[in-house]
Write an enzyme that holds these catalytic residues in place. Sequence first.
Site, PDB file in Angstrom:
ATOM      1  N   ASP A   1    -106.584  18.911-122.210  1.00  0.00           N
ATOM      2  CA  ASP A   1    -107.805  18.100-122.263  1.00  0.00           C
ATOM      3  C   ASP A   1    -107.849  17.096-123.419  1.00  0.00           C
ATOM      4  O   ASP A   1    -108.652  16.171-123.405  1.00  0.00           O
ATOM      5  CB  ASP A   1    -109.037  19.014-122.340  1.00  0.00           C
ATOM      6  CG  ASP A   1    -109.244  19.777-121.046  1.00  0.00           C
ATOM      7  OD1 ASP A   1    -108.611  19.415-120.040  1.00  0.00           O
ATOM      8  OD2 ASP A   1    -110.020  20.746-121.048  1.00  0.00           O
TER       9      ASP A   1
ATOM     10  N   GLY B   1    -110.493  18.358-116.617  1.00  0.00           N
ATOM     11  CA  GLY B   1    -111.246  17.847-117.759  1.00  0.00           C
ATOM     12  C   GLY B   1    -112.694  18.281-117.617  1.00  0.00           C
ATOM     13  O   GLY B   1    -113.539  17.541-117.144  1.00  0.00           O
TER      14      GLY B   1
HETATM   15  O1  F6P Z   1    -109.505  23.851-120.841  1.00  0.00           O
HETATM   16  C1  F6P Z   1    -108.511  23.144-120.200  1.00  0.00           C
HETATM   17  C2  F6P Z   1    -108.719  23.073-118.734  1.00  0.00           C
HETATM   18  O2  F6P Z   1    -107.605  22.418-118.272  1.00  0.00           O
HETATM   19  C3  F6P Z   1    -109.984  22.410-118.188  1.00  0.00           C
HETATM   20  O3  F6P Z   1    -109.930  21.033-118.062  1.00  0.00           O
HETATM   21  C4  F6P Z   1    -110.166  23.121-116.884  1.00  0.00           C
HETATM   22  O4  F6P Z   1    -111.476  23.110-116.444  1.00  0.00           O
HETATM   23  C5  F6P Z   1    -109.752  24.502-117.244  1.00  0.00           C
HETATM   24  O5  F6P Z   1    -108.748  24.379-118.202  1.00  0.00           O
HETATM   25  C6  F6P Z   1    -109.312  25.348-116.108  1.00  0.00           C
HETATM   26  O6  F6P Z   1    -109.089  26.635-116.599  1.00  0.00           O
HETATM   27  P1  F6P Z   1    -108.795  27.871-115.661  1.00  0.00           P
HETATM   28  O7  F6P Z   1    -107.399  27.708-115.196  1.00  0.00           O
HETATM   29  O8  F6P Z   1    -108.946  29.041-116.529  1.00  0.00           O
HETATM   30  O9  F6P Z   1    -109.759  27.765-114.543  1.00  0.00           O
END
Ligand code: F6P
Length: 308
Positions: free
Chosen positions: A113, A156
């Site tokens: 991000d 993001g």
């Molecule tokens: O925090 C980084 C990120 O890439 C965010 O943009 C996204 O919403 C999230 O991780 C997704 O995380 P997970 O794989 O735990 O759903």
Amino acid sequence: MNAAIRAVVRACAYYKKESYGIMRGYEGMIEGDIVKLGPRSVGNIIQRGGTILKSARSDAFRTPEGRKKAYQNIQKEGIEALVAIGGDGTFTGLHKFYEEYKIPSICIPGTIDNDIAGTDYTIGYDTATNTAVEAIDRIRDTALSHNRLFFIEVMGRNSGYIAINSGIAGGAVTMIIPEDDTTFDQLYELLEENGNTTKKSNLVVVAEGSKIGGAIELAKKVAERSNYFDIKVTVLGHLLRGGPPTYFDRLLASRMGVAAVEGLFEGKNDVMVGIKDNKIVYNSFDTIMQYHHEIDRESLRIAKILAI
Ligand code: F6P
């Protein structure tokens, strides 16, 4: 992240220190899932996405009991300092742990991000953005051939970095990001204006944290207002979080990994390694956690000029 792990382990070996890998982040610390590492055990990983140490969200580490167990385990292994790679959640956890147990600690920013203050770039952001650009290029072929309007969603949750920069680089007509106040009406107007000109296809890049809805929702809203557009949606999602890292990310991670170890030897503590104007910097957790890495307003301005 693998390139950073490799750099930390090899820098330790270079300075004649032992290193251990804690599996699944704070979960592994609490469960005592800790493995000895050495220069050879981190061979052949610099080109691999993900992390050989795996990752997990740990609710237990949020509790004093969980952190106490973690402390006991690292004591048992004789671990004298910690290097953690991650984002906000990782930092908050390590900061708390440092406050309670005073184990010298340094963080390395790793998140696609790019939303961490105190560094121009976080590990993974460049790779994710390049992957998004490649996907946009491929989608453009269909958009152009079929005169379609595409809504492409990139990751993001709170940050528009991937969206704004992959959008500019991919030649999208506009980008919808959490940091911007573009309304749905403004977006629709822009699409309508383009529809009335010779512009035949349109790509809109949407960050998942968009305030006016994700790609699916926006496509639906546009379709409800007019049947003029032939609309398609692509959600890139976790596709952006994997794959071989770019040269830029490998170099960044290598520099940050070495800097983390050298920082610890220099007595730096409770800080995050960052890169500013291509120079390594260290910022205290307190400073970093107070700010968000703001989107570069200049990128927004450029995007608007190029949308013509
Ligand atoms: O925090 C980084 C990120 O890439 C965010 O943009 C996204 O919403 C999230 O991780 C997704 O995380 P997970 O794989 O735990 O759903």
